[in-house]
Design a protein around this motif. Structure first.
Motif: not given
Length: 284
Positions: A91-99
């Motif tokens: 989730t953090t990797a995905t969130s980082g990509s969105i951010i």
């Protein structure tokens, strides 16, 4: 004729396959949203493993600390930490990509609001809550469950941290750190980590310094608004996620006290710097 690499980075936001390819025009929040909806696979190109490593280690340490402080057994603590690390990395990797997709979006206040509200709501309030909830309620006979409300406490603290980490990630990505798949702007993880002490210190003093600046400009009500919003936000997040009113008002009071001290320190430091520049006739 084949398109050269130098030409590919000058797409408009409307036809670029990756929002990172856009360089020469202003990118709005709407442009970013449409780009992600049109080509969500671009998130895989910049799947942010850097944010995942940092976020996973921090969250694991928080769960370990809270569970042990709540006097949970080592087995229960290890189980909770393991569950957290498994889903948190993804989730953090995905969130980082969105951010990262929103790092150049305008207006900045809207991009910041989206990142600080929507992402923590999805990654923490939904995914994190139900991951630990399902583990403890439906698989308690397989995976040890907490006995001293450690899960609820860790969840409340983790929710607050999700908001802070989302804001911090956006802050550092706007300054070229923790980027993945951003062409020449992408630096090594070691290079990013060398910048972290300075970026963290800048982020920590951001609100105190802004309050002092507003007070020095005579904008007292604006400064008071930021001061009030800070404590109310922290208190609301912890109070609601923990489900206890005393968590809310106590954390708000502690937050205001901490911000007051930090603002006072910022005022003193900024005043000393102003006098130093005036005495030596420098602008820096």
């Amino acid at each position: 004729m084949p398109i050269s690499e130098s030409d590919e980075i000058h797409h408009s936001a409307a036809d670029a396959h990756d929002i990172e390819d856009v360089r020469d025009e202003e990118i709005t929040v709407g442009d970013v949203c449409r780009s992600l909806l049109r080509n969500p696979f671009q998130l895989l190109v910049r799947w942010n493993w850097k944010s995942a490593i940092i976020g996973t280690l921090i969250r694991a340490s928080i769960y370990f600390t809270v569970y042990r402080a709540s006097k949970e057994s080592l087995l229960v603590t290890t189980t909770a930490v393991g569950v957290e690390m498994v889903f948190r990395f993804v989730t953090t990797a995905t969130s980082g990509s969105i951010i990262q997709s929103f790092r150049r979006a305008t207006p900045e206040w809207l991009a910041t609001t989206i990142i600080s509200v929507i992402l923590p709501t999805v990654t923490t309030s939904l995914i994190e809550f139900y991951s630990h909830f399902v583990q403890e309620v439906y698989f308690a006979n397989i995976f040890a469950a907490s006995e001293n409300s450690a899960r609820q406490k860790a969840f409340a603290i983790s929710t607050l941290l999700s908001v802070i980490s989302a804001l911090f990630s956006l802050y550092v990505m706007r300054r070229g750190a923790l980027l993945v798949g951003a062409g020449e702007e992408t630096k090594s993880f070691a290079h990013d980590m060398k910048r972290m002490p300075v970026l963290v210190s800048e982020f920590v003093i951001l609100i105190p310094v802004r309050i002092v600046q507003l007070l020095r400009e005579g904008r007292v009500f604006a400064a008071l608004g930021i001061f009030a919003a800070f404590g109310l936000s922290v208190g609301s997040i912890l109070g609601i996620t923990r489900g206890k009113l005393d968590w809310g008002y106590r954390s708000a009071i502690y937050s205001w006290a901490l911000l007051l001290v930090c603002s006072a320190i910022a005022w003193v430091v900024m005043e000393l710097r102003r006098r130093y520049r005036k005495r030596h006739g420098t602008q820096d």
